[in-house]
Write a protein that holds these residues in place. Structure first.
Motif, mmCIF file in Angstrom:
data_model
loop_
_atom_site.group_PDB
_atom_site.id
_atom_site.type_symbol
_atom_site.label_atom_id
_atom_site.label_comp_id
_atom_site.label_asym_id
_atom_site.label_seq_id
_atom_site.Cartn_x
_atom_site.Cartn_y
_atom_site.Cartn_z
ATOM 1 N N ASP A 157 34.823 -50.348 70.765
ATOM 2 C CA ASP A 157 36.169 -50.756 71.169
ATOM 3 C C ASP A 157 37.270 -50.017 70.413
ATOM 4 O O ASP A 157 38.369 -49.858 70.927
ATOM 5 N N ASN A 158 36.993 -49.558 69.201
ATOM 6 C CA ASN A 158 38.005 -48.843 68.413
ATOM 7 C C ASN A 158 37.919 -47.330 68.584
ATOM 8 O O ASN A 158 38.936 -46.650 68.594
ATOM 9 N N MET A 159 36.714 -46.810 68.652
ATOM 10 C CA MET A 159 36.517 -45.362 68.636
ATOM 11 C C MET A 159 36.169 -44.769 70.002
ATOM 12 O O MET A 159 36.118 -43.558 70.136
ATOM 13 N N GLY A 160 35.884 -45.601 70.988
ATOM 14 C CA GLY A 160 35.496 -45.090 72.306
ATOM 15 C C GLY A 160 34.015 -44.767 72.358
ATOM 16 O O GLY A 160 33.190 -45.439 71.757
ATOM 17 N N HIS A 161 33.691 -43.690 73.052
ATOM 18 C CA HIS A 161 32.295 -43.269 73.240
ATOM 19 C C HIS A 161 31.688 -42.867 71.895
ATOM 20 O O HIS A 161 32.247 -42.025 71.191
ATOM 21 N N CYS A 162 30.553 -43.468 71.538
ATOM 22 C CA CYS A 162 29.902 -43.178 70.255
ATOM 23 C C CYS A 162 28.412 -42.968 70.434
ATOM 24 O O CYS A 162 27.803 -43.489 71.368
ATOM 25 N N TYR A 163 27.852 -42.216 69.506
ATOM 26 C CA TYR A 163 26.408 -42.108 69.342
ATOM 27 C C TYR A 163 26.031 -43.020 68.183
ATOM 28 O O TYR A 163 26.708 -43.042 67.158
ATOM 29 N N MET A 164 24.936 -43.730 68.342
ATOM 30 C CA MET A 164 24.409 -44.541 67.244
ATOM 31 C C MET A 164 23.196 -43.814 66.668
ATOM 32 O O MET A 164 22.261 -43.496 67.402
ATOM 33 N N TYR A 165 23.267 -43.545 65.378
ATOM 34 C CA TYR A 165 22.142 -42.960 64.657
ATOM 35 C C TYR A 165 21.542 -44.039 63.766
ATOM 36 O O TYR A 165 22.260 -44.751 63.081
ATOM 37 N N ARG A 166 20.212 -44.151 63.797
ATOM 38 C CA ARG A 166 19.503 -45.158 63.002
ATOM 39 C C ARG A 166 18.914 -44.476 61.766
ATOM 40 O O ARG A 166 18.193 -43.503 61.865
#
Length: 176
Positions: A157-166
């Motif tokens: 919601d704050n940064m827009g499109h994101c990748y999540m890295y685990r």
């Protein structure tokens, strides 16, 4: 004097400590520099940048964790690194930024390794993520250097499109 209940973590080259009043101006300068802070959430209005600094202090008090200030052993304020979990985040995130003149010196790598270890050993986390906007190639490279693996795309919601890295689990960190 720290404005939070954060511990002090020392590494070979760095001191990670809670925010202090002396950090206000360097943090505001970073947040207002759109080119440097675009992937962190640039805040061009000084008042908004000041409020982010205060938000980080509150985050420490609410969660018991937040962004540490990265200080070199030479006493230079070099950036921020910590665990972030504001309203709307899918889970706690390991995040980092380095201030101008500190990129390419392994500051973020050394700080992120120390904070991740602290989160696993002191906060009881078993895993942690890093949420990175796709255009932030340097942070993607750092996540991979930290042995984090791409998990999914999502909308922040704050940064827009994101990748999540685990990141590797706490258990995996013990066996490697």
């Amino acid at each position: 004097m720290s404005l939070t209940n954060s511990p002090v973590i020392e590494t070979q080259n760095l001191i990670l400590r809670g925010p202090e009043k002396v950090d206000i101006e360097p943090t505001i300068a970073f947040l207002q520099n759109e080119e440097r802070s675009i992937f962190f959430g640039a805040l061009l209005n000084r008042g908004d940048a000041w409020r982010w600094f205060a938000l980080n202090i509150g985050h420490w008090h609410l969660h018991g964790f937040g962004y540490f200030t990265i200080v070199t052993k030479g006493k230079e304020i070099a950036g921020l690194c910590g665990v972030w979990f504001p309203e709307g985040w899918p889970e706690p995130e390991l995040g980092w930024v380095v201030f101008e003149n500190f990129e390419g010196k392994s500051v973020a790598f050394e700080a992120a390794k120390a904070v991740r270890s602290w989160a696993y050993s002191n906060l009881g986390f078993t895993t942690i993520t890093s949420n990175i906007v796709p255009e932030n190639k340097r942070s993607i490279a750092l996540a991979k250097r930290l042995n984090a693996t791409y998990e999914k795309e999502y909308h922040n919601d704050n940064m827009g499109h994101c990748y999540m890295y685990r990141h590797p689990s706490a258990e995996d960190m013990k066996t490697n």
